[in-house]
Design a protein around this motif. Structure first.
Motif, PDB file in Angstrom:
ATOM      1  N   TYR A 104     107.238  50.156 -10.847  1.00 59.34           N
ATOM      2  CA  TYR A 104     106.586  50.677 -11.803  1.00 59.34           C
ATOM      3  C   TYR A 104     108.064  51.374 -13.093  1.00 59.34           C
ATOM      4  O   TYR A 104     107.367  51.507 -13.941  1.00 59.34           O
ATOM      5  N   ASN A 105     109.240  51.018 -12.345  1.00 60.52           N
ATOM      6  CA  ASN A 105     110.156  50.827 -13.307  1.00 60.52           C
ATOM      7  C   ASN A 105     110.278  49.639 -14.533  1.00 60.52           C
ATOM      8  O   ASN A 105     110.842  50.129 -15.653  1.00 60.52           O
ATOM      9  N   SER A 106     109.677  48.684 -13.934  1.00 63.68           N
ATOM     10  CA  SER A 106     109.506  47.250 -15.405  1.00 63.68           C
ATOM     11  C   SER A 106     108.588  47.835 -16.512  1.00 63.68           C
ATOM     12  O   SER A 106     108.096  47.036 -17.447  1.00 63.68           O
ATOM     13  N   HIS A 107     107.620  48.839 -16.368  1.00 67.13           N
ATOM     14  CA  HIS A 107     105.936  48.993 -16.946  1.00 67.13           C
ATOM     15  C   HIS A 107     107.475  50.628 -18.055  1.00 67.13           C
ATOM     16  O   HIS A 107     107.731  50.891 -17.465  1.00 67.13           O
ATOM     17  N   LYS A 108     106.582  50.828 -18.843  1.00 64.37           N
ATOM     18  CA  LYS A 108     106.676  51.941 -19.435  1.00 64.37           C
ATOM     19  C   LYS A 108     106.130  52.713 -19.037  1.00 64.37           C
ATOM     20  O   LYS A 108     104.890  52.741 -18.766  1.00 64.37           O
ATOM     21  N   LYS A 109     106.435  54.314 -19.528  1.00 65.45           N
ATOM     22  CA  LYS A 109     105.968  55.196 -18.189  1.00 65.45           C
ATOM     23  C   LYS A 109     104.950  56.415 -18.820  1.00 65.45           C
ATOM     24  O   LYS A 109     105.812  56.630 -20.454  1.00 65.45           O
ATOM     25  N   PHE A 110     104.428  56.902 -17.951  1.00 69.19           N
ATOM     26  CA  PHE A 110     103.292  58.137 -18.682  1.00 69.19           C
ATOM     27  C   PHE A 110     103.822  59.123 -18.120  1.00 69.19           C
ATOM     28  O   PHE A 110     102.902  59.595 -16.929  1.00 69.19           O
ATOM     29  N   GLU A 111     104.016  59.902 -19.245  1.00 76.58           N
ATOM     30  CA  GLU A 111     104.340  61.684 -18.004  1.00 76.58           C
ATOM     31  C   GLU A 111     103.040  61.736 -17.388  1.00 76.58           C
ATOM     32  O   GLU A 111     101.759  61.992 -18.644  1.00 76.58           O
ATOM     33  N   LYS A 160      98.779  45.832  -9.007  1.00 80.77           N
ATOM     34  CA  LYS A 160      99.797  45.590 -10.291  1.00 80.77           C
ATOM     35  C   LYS A 160      99.898  44.420 -11.136  1.00 80.77           C
ATOM     36  O   LYS A 160     100.681  43.758 -12.222  1.00 80.77           O
ATOM     37  N   VAL A 161     100.759  43.491 -10.176  1.00 83.31           N
ATOM     38  CA  VAL A 161     100.657  41.994 -10.544  1.00 83.31           C
ATOM     39  C   VAL A 161      99.280  40.760 -11.047  1.00 83.31           C
ATOM     40  O   VAL A 161      99.415  40.393 -12.304  1.00 83.31           O
ATOM     41  N   THR A 162      98.209  41.383 -10.257  1.00 81.20           N
ATOM     42  CA  THR A 162      97.416  40.770 -10.395  1.00 81.20           C
ATOM     43  C   THR A 162      96.417  41.465 -11.301  1.00 81.20           C
ATOM     44  O   THR A 162      96.254  40.342 -12.513  1.00 81.20           O
ATOM     45  N   TYR A 163      96.570  42.324 -11.675  1.00 82.48           N
ATOM     46  CA  TYR A 163      95.282  42.978 -12.855  1.00 82.48           C
ATOM     47  C   TYR A 163      96.705  43.339 -13.921  1.00 82.48           C
ATOM     48  O   TYR A 163      95.720  43.934 -14.893  1.00 82.48           O
ATOM     49  N   GLY A 164      97.218  43.878 -13.343  1.00 82.38           N
ATOM     50  CA  GLY A 164      98.641  44.306 -14.742  1.00 82.38           C
ATOM     51  C   GLY A 164      98.764  45.623 -15.184  1.00 82.38           C
ATOM     52  O   GLY A 164      99.130  46.036 -15.472  1.00 82.38           O
ATOM     53  N   SER A 165      97.205  46.394 -15.808  1.00 79.09           N
ATOM     54  CA  SER A 165      97.193  47.580 -15.656  1.00 79.09           C
ATOM     55  C   SER A 165      96.726  48.755 -14.881  1.00 79.09           C
ATOM     56  O   SER A 165      97.086  50.087 -15.334  1.00 79.09           O
ATOM     57  N   PHE A 166      96.727  47.817 -13.966  1.00 78.71           N
ATOM     58  CA  PHE A 166      95.713  48.907 -13.011  1.00 78.71           C
ATOM     59  C   PHE A 166      97.293  49.859 -12.621  1.00 78.71           C
ATOM     60  O   PHE A 166      98.677  49.426 -12.255  1.00 78.71           O
ATOM     61  N   ASP A 167      97.423  51.128 -12.743  1.00 82.08           N
ATOM     62  CA  ASP A 167      98.409  52.100 -11.098  1.00 82.08           C
ATOM     63  C   ASP A 167      97.964  52.384 -10.284  1.00 82.08           C
ATOM     64  O   ASP A 167      98.632  52.825  -9.577  1.00 82.08           O
ATOM     65  N   TYR A 168      96.496  52.603 -10.199  1.00 81.01           N
ATOM     66  CA  TYR A 168      95.794  53.296  -9.232  1.00 81.01           C
ATOM     67  C   TYR A 168      94.359  52.270  -9.108  1.00 81.01           C
ATOM     68  O   TYR A 168      93.625  52.409 -10.367  1.00 81.01           O
ATOM     69  N   PRO A 175      97.000  54.385 -21.875  1.00 83.99           N
ATOM     70  CA  PRO A 175      95.800  54.949 -22.658  1.00 83.99           C
ATOM     71  C   PRO A 175      95.040  53.080 -23.823  1.00 83.99           C
ATOM     72  O   PRO A 175      94.044  52.957 -23.736  1.00 83.99           O
ATOM     73  N   ASP A 176      96.370  52.824 -23.792  1.00 82.88           N
ATOM     74  CA  ASP A 176      95.916  51.834 -24.678  1.00 82.88           C
ATOM     75  C   ASP A 176      95.452  50.696 -23.729  1.00 82.88           C
ATOM     76  O   ASP A 176      94.325  49.456 -24.553  1.00 82.88           O
ATOM     77  N   HIS A 177      95.332  50.551 -22.564  1.00 79.39           N
ATOM     78  CA  HIS A 177      94.547  50.159 -21.725  1.00 79.39           C
ATOM     79  C   HIS A 177      92.605  50.514 -20.824  1.00 79.39           C
ATOM     80  O   HIS A 177      92.784  49.729 -20.297  1.00 79.39           O
ATOM     81  N   GLY A 178      92.950  51.240 -21.868  1.00 80.47           N
ATOM     82  CA  GLY A 178      91.725  52.654 -20.730  1.00 80.47           C
ATOM     83  C   GLY A 178      90.336  51.504 -21.555  1.00 80.47           C
ATOM     84  O   GLY A 178      90.412  51.268 -22.886  1.00 80.47           O
TER      85      GLY A 178
END
Ligand SMILES: O=C(O)CCC(=O)C(=O)O
Ligand SMILES: [Fe+2]
Length: 318
Positions: free
Chosen positions: A85-92, A232-240, A308-311
């Motif tokens: 998660y450190n290498s991705h933009k963080k969303f509070e 997260k590697v396979t699909y990029g945008s996934f967080d959960y 939100p840009d990937h929503g």
């Protein structure tokens, strides 16, 4: 008076009371041997049963997190977050600070899962304007129509077929759209609650798809669903990531268990209709699906992002 010495029993001599004692000791020893053998056999059987249930699946030590036929209220296991998660933009309020995995049979009912499966399989969902039913099979005694045509268009005929629920070419019935939205919302709330985040700060993301897996031989690498991967590697945008199962392990299909691959031991989830598993999508949750040996396994992967840009919106009525 000097104490009278009692004569030591002549265990070795034959006849008289000694012969009887010898026999009864012999009997006692053989009884003990039998008891010991019985005890060892019983322990070995119990040990084998326990290991069969909890350990020794296809790949080493395995613990079952959710057994088939078990009605799990909630099981949540917290694990340390990976560095991903450190290498991705963080969303509070959304980016995982707490990582882990959960499984529950209390969010979606078996009936709801069956209605979703029916809605997909009974050509209420159309792809490229085509109705899907090309064959009829039995599921728990009920004839059901299998969406061979639609699914093979969405995926391949090599064992794993995927139907992207957000494909523009899909025409979705009102029934399916409403049911799906409701189910998605409840899963989203459960995830938010488990990870202590705000449900409104997470967004549905692509791909969100319906999958059908059987034991047909893989034709392309896309059919090879059994490889270990990190979402997260396979699909990029996934967080959960969440998975809603629509059929039952060991009743509708064999193999096909979901496996978290932890160092030293694996943790499996046995799919059952209505069971939801969810987890943070980083490499703390490396996972795979066991090969399906027989029958057909149905599931929906519903994924969420913090960006939100990937929503994306829910599938809509078309
Ligand atoms: O169907 C499953 O149990 C897991 C599928 C999966 O790992 C995925 O969609 O990334
Ligand atoms: Fe995955």
């Amino acid at each position: 008076m000097a104490p009278q010495r009692r004569a030591a029993p002549a265990w070795g001599s034959a006849g008289g009371p000694c012969g009887g004692a010898k026999r009864s000791r012999g009997q006692q020893e053989s009884r003990w041997r039998w008891l010991r053998t019985l005890f060892l056999l019983a322990s070995a059987t119990i040990g084998a049963l326990v290991s069969w249930r909890y350990l020794g699946a296809e790949d080493g030590v395995t613990e079952v997190l959710a057994h088939r036929r078990e009605n799990l209220q909630d099981r949540f296991i917290e694990i340390p977050c990976s560095e991903d998660y450190n290498s991705h933009k963080k969303f509070e309020g959304c980016t995982p600070r707490k990582c882990g995995r959960g499984v529950t049979d209390a969010v979606i009912t078996r009936e709801e899962a069956e209605r979703i499966l029916e809605a997909v399989l009974f050509h209420r969902v159309c792809l490229y304007g085509a109705l899907w039913d090309t064959s009829v099979v039995e599921k728990k005694g009920k004839p059901i129509k299998i969406a061979e045509r639609g699914l093979s268009l969405g995926g391949s005929d090599g064992g794993a077929s995927i139907l992207d629920l957000h494909s523009g070419a899909l025409s979705l019935g009102k029934h399916f759209v409403n049911l799906y939205r409701d189910v998605r919302q409840r899963i989203q709330q459960r995830i938010a609650q488990a990870f202590g985040i705000n449900s409104s700060a997470m967004y549905l993301t692509k791909p969100t798809f319906f999958s059908r897996i059987n034991n047909t031989e893989a034709k392309t690498t896309h059919d090879e669903y059994w490889h270990p991967h990190v979402d997260k590697v396979t699909y990029g945008s996934f967080d959960y990531t969440s998975l809603l199962y629509l059929s039952d392990y060991s009743e509708d299909f064999g193999g096909g268990r979901f496996v978290f691959m932890d160092a030293g031991s694996n943790k499996t989830i046995e799919p059952q209709a209505g069971r939801v598993s969810f987890f943070t999508s980083g490499s703390e949750n490396l996972h795979r699906v066991e090969k399906v040996h027989w029958g057909t396994r149905y599931a929906i992967t519903i994924s969420f992002t913090c960006n939100p840009d990937h929503g994306i919106g829910d599938p809509v009525l078309t």
